[in-house]
Design an enzyme around this catalytic site. Structure first.
Site, PDB file in Angstrom:
ATOM      1  N   CYS A  97       0.794  -1.222   0.000  1.00  0.00           N
ATOM      2  CA  CYS A  97       0.000   0.000   0.000  1.00  0.00           C
ATOM      3  C   CYS A  97       0.827   1.273   0.000  1.00  0.00           C
ATOM      4  O   CYS A  97       0.257   2.372  -0.041  1.00  0.00           O
ATOM      5  CB  CYS A  97      -0.944  -0.003   1.200  1.00  0.00           C
ATOM      6  SG  CYS A  97      -2.080  -1.408   1.193  1.00  0.00           S
ATOM      7  N   LYS A 117      -8.955   8.978   2.418  1.00  0.00           N
ATOM      8  CA  LYS A 117      -9.583   7.663   2.267  1.00  0.00           C
ATOM      9  C   LYS A 117     -11.028   7.695   2.750  1.00  0.00           C
ATOM     10  O   LYS A 117     -11.823   6.823   2.402  1.00  0.00           O
ATOM     11  CB  LYS A 117      -8.786   6.606   3.029  1.00  0.00           C
ATOM     12  CG  LYS A 117      -7.431   6.266   2.419  1.00  0.00           C
ATOM     13  CD  LYS A 117      -6.764   5.133   3.186  1.00  0.00           C
ATOM     14  CE  LYS A 117      -5.397   4.799   2.596  1.00  0.00           C
ATOM     15  NZ  LYS A 117      -4.386   5.851   2.856  1.00  0.00           N
ATOM     16  N   PHE A 157       1.057  -3.456   3.962  1.00  0.00           N
ATOM     17  CA  PHE A 157       1.295  -4.842   4.340  1.00  0.00           C
ATOM     18  C   PHE A 157       2.716  -5.226   3.927  1.00  0.00           C
ATOM     19  O   PHE A 157       3.205  -4.814   2.869  1.00  0.00           O
ATOM     20  CB  PHE A 157       0.291  -5.761   3.650  1.00  0.00           C
ATOM     21  CG  PHE A 157      -1.052  -5.824   4.334  1.00  0.00           C
ATOM     22  CD1 PHE A 157      -1.348  -5.023   5.421  1.00  0.00           C
ATOM     23  CD2 PHE A 157      -2.016  -6.703   3.882  1.00  0.00           C
ATOM     24  CE1 PHE A 157      -2.582  -5.088   6.053  1.00  0.00           C
ATOM     25  CE2 PHE A 157      -3.262  -6.780   4.498  1.00  0.00           C
ATOM     26  CZ  PHE A 157      -3.543  -5.975   5.584  1.00  0.00           C
ATOM     27  N   HIS A 209      -2.188   8.329   6.284  1.00  0.00           N
ATOM     28  CA  HIS A 209      -2.605   7.061   5.690  1.00  0.00           C
ATOM     29  C   HIS A 209      -4.065   6.809   6.066  1.00  0.00           C
ATOM     30  O   HIS A 209      -4.869   6.455   5.215  1.00  0.00           O
ATOM     31  CB  HIS A 209      -1.707   5.926   6.186  1.00  0.00           C
ATOM     32  CG  HIS A 209      -1.986   4.612   5.546  1.00  0.00           C
ATOM     33  ND1 HIS A 209      -1.713   4.359   4.219  1.00  0.00           N
ATOM     34  CD2 HIS A 209      -2.530   3.470   6.040  1.00  0.00           C
ATOM     35  CE1 HIS A 209      -2.064   3.109   3.924  1.00  0.00           C
ATOM     36  NE2 HIS A 209      -2.567   2.558   5.013  1.00  0.00           N
ATOM     37  N   GLU A 235      -0.529   5.255  13.636  1.00  0.00           N
ATOM     38  CA  GLU A 235      -0.145   6.454  12.898  1.00  0.00           C
ATOM     39  C   GLU A 235      -0.155   7.691  13.802  1.00  0.00           C
ATOM     40  O   GLU A 235       0.748   8.539  13.724  1.00  0.00           O
ATOM     41  CB  GLU A 235      -1.094   6.644  11.719  1.00  0.00           C
ATOM     42  CG  GLU A 235      -0.636   7.686  10.729  1.00  0.00           C
ATOM     43  CD  GLU A 235      -1.475   7.684   9.468  1.00  0.00           C
ATOM     44  OE1 GLU A 235      -1.074   8.377   8.515  1.00  0.00           O
ATOM     45  OE2 GLU A 235      -2.518   7.012   9.425  1.00  0.00           O
ATOM     46  N   HIS A 260      -9.578   3.029   0.028  1.00  0.00           N
ATOM     47  CA  HIS A 260      -8.167   2.614   0.050  1.00  0.00           C
ATOM     48  C   HIS A 260      -7.878   1.802  -1.211  1.00  0.00           C
ATOM     49  O   HIS A 260      -8.257   0.645  -1.322  1.00  0.00           O
ATOM     50  CB  HIS A 260      -7.904   1.783   1.292  1.00  0.00           C
ATOM     51  CG  HIS A 260      -6.462   1.450   1.529  1.00  0.00           C
ATOM     52  ND1 HIS A 260      -5.457   1.773   0.639  1.00  0.00           N
ATOM     53  CD2 HIS A 260      -5.839   0.832   2.563  1.00  0.00           C
ATOM     54  CE1 HIS A 260      -4.298   1.357   1.110  1.00  0.00           C
ATOM     55  NE2 HIS A 260      -4.513   0.789   2.285  1.00  0.00           N
TER      56      HIS A 260
END
Length: 416
Positions: A168, A340, A404, A308, A319, A345
């Site tokens: 990502c 997002k 990931f 993010h 985060e 996402h």
């Protein structure tokens, strides 16, 4: 050191395609999430997604380009064309040997791969597949880097070319690596960004199985809720953003509009877990600190953070901790938001879309909001710009991402 300007932006984002429609949605705080239409999701736990209303022919592609490319490749060709047009660069304006391409994608041609597998296996009935039923473009379907070649051929880019696949963070890493191609003197112009079309049964089911995506199917527009106490997981999205990166002196010499500069970039791996995150956010904090060091800015100089902000409890708290660690007391003063909440996402594309949003925020003096943030998580206690966009002229913007595999990346954009 050569400074790297952003002189063009192209986008295919959830909702209607195009840079201006993408930006309008960001400023209005208007989510694009809806029930999945790209496949039958009736058996899935999560049945909402942020889809693009995309007609490749109406967007300028030829029938041959549509036949040859998966949806993620079609996105990239359309966004690249818009970005180059925005930069005022036609094929004849580019020195092919000094023009590079750097694109990011996490899952590649997942839609076409699934279609082909269904055909050659007779709907999954046969373990030994019949290759005679495969389509004529199987090689580019299996090799995601083929889209880099497609973009390079279409626009005559004979310089360095690469595909970045770091989960990502692929989109943000592609922009960072594209900037380094220019900084290192390998190219004068780079077509950089990320593209993804993961709303297919196989990709969707993978995230559904680990319960990472939201089950809020009865209220799609409210399903993506970063930093909100009532969040239930992320919303799958799709799309593409492409930035034209250019040596700043070259851009100024030809009178190009400069959105901003790519001032700093860094990436780290947590070497911890394939999907898990350290709660203290140390690796993301390190990437943020290194990107700021390269940009030669202090924490108090950052005027906006594009987070993010996936809308999972683990990520949002990780985060928040990372920003406190990297920015210190300034973390409580800087506005933060997650787009997002509006466009979902899109895996390997989202970092590029977020970077594009940051460049537009610097250029236009507006900070996008975090939609659907009505009940803040008490452990996420920063200024997340809830609900409505905020006018602000900022000099330096930070965008960060987690992926990931343990990837943690950050980029700093600065006003010229």
């Amino acid at each position: 050191m050569r400074r790297i300007a952003v002189t063009g932006i192209g986008a295919v984002a959830p909702g209607e395609p195009g840079r201006e429609r993408f930006w309008d949605r960001m400023v209005e705080g208007r989510p694009a999430t809806r029930g999945v239409t790209l496949f039958d999701a009736s058996q899935m736990r999560s049945r909402v997604a942020a889809e693009c209303d995309f007609d490749p022919i109406a967007c300028g592609l030829t029938p041959q380009e549509v036949r040859r490319n998966d949806r993620f490749g079609q996105f990239a060709l359309v966004a690249s064309a818009e970005a180059l047009d925005d930069a005022g660069l036609g094929r004849d304006d580019l020195d092919g040997e000094r023009t590079g391409v750097c694109l990011g994608s996490a899952v590649g041609a997942t839609m076409r791969l699934e279609e082909e597998y269904v055909a050659v296996s007779d709907g999954g009935r046969h373990w030994e597949v019949d290759g005679s039923y495969a389509g004529p473009f199987m090689y580019p379907v299996f090799v995601p880097s083929s889209i880099v070649s497609e973009v390079a051929v279409k626009f005559g880019a004979n310089g360095p070319a690469s595909l970045v696949s770091t989960g990502c963070t692929s989109g943000i890493d592609a922009v960072g690596q594209g900037a380094r191609m220019i900084a290192d003197g390998e190219a004068d112009v780079v077509i950089a960004g990320g593209t993804e079309s993961p709303i297919s049964p196989i990709s969707y089911a993978c995230f559904d199985a680990i319960r990472a995506t939201t089950p809020a199917n009865d209220r799609p527009a409210e399903a993506s809720r970063p930093f909100d106490a009532d969040r239930q997981g992320f919303v799958m999205g799709e799309g593409c953003a492409v930035l034209v990166l250019e040596d700043l002196d070259r851009a100024r010499a030809r009178g190009a509009h400069v959105y901003c500069t790519v001032a700093g970039y860094a990436s780290r791996a947590n070497a911890y877990h394939m999907t898990g995150l350290h709660p203290d956010g140390v690796e993301l904090a390190e990437a943020v600190a290194r990107a700021m060091d390269e940009a030669r800015v202090d924490p108090g100089d950052i005027g906006y953070v594009n987070a993010h902000g996936s809308g999972t409890v683990q990520n949002d708290r990780h985060e928040t901790g990372a920003y406190k660690r990297a920015l210190g007391p300034a973390a409580y003063d800087v506005p933060v938001s997650s787009i997002k909440s509006m466009i979902g996402h899109s895996l390997g594309a989202i970092g590029a879309l977020e970077t594009a949003a940051c460049a537009l925020a610097i250029d236009r003096g507006v900070l996008p909001p975090t939609a659907n943030l009505t009940t803040p998580d008490p452990e996420c206690d920063l200024d997340y710009i809830p609900g409505e966009a905020r006018e602000a002229r900022v000099g330096h913007v930070l965008s960060a991402g987690s992926g990931f595999g343990g990837f943690q990346s950050a980029v700093v954009l600065s006003r010229t």
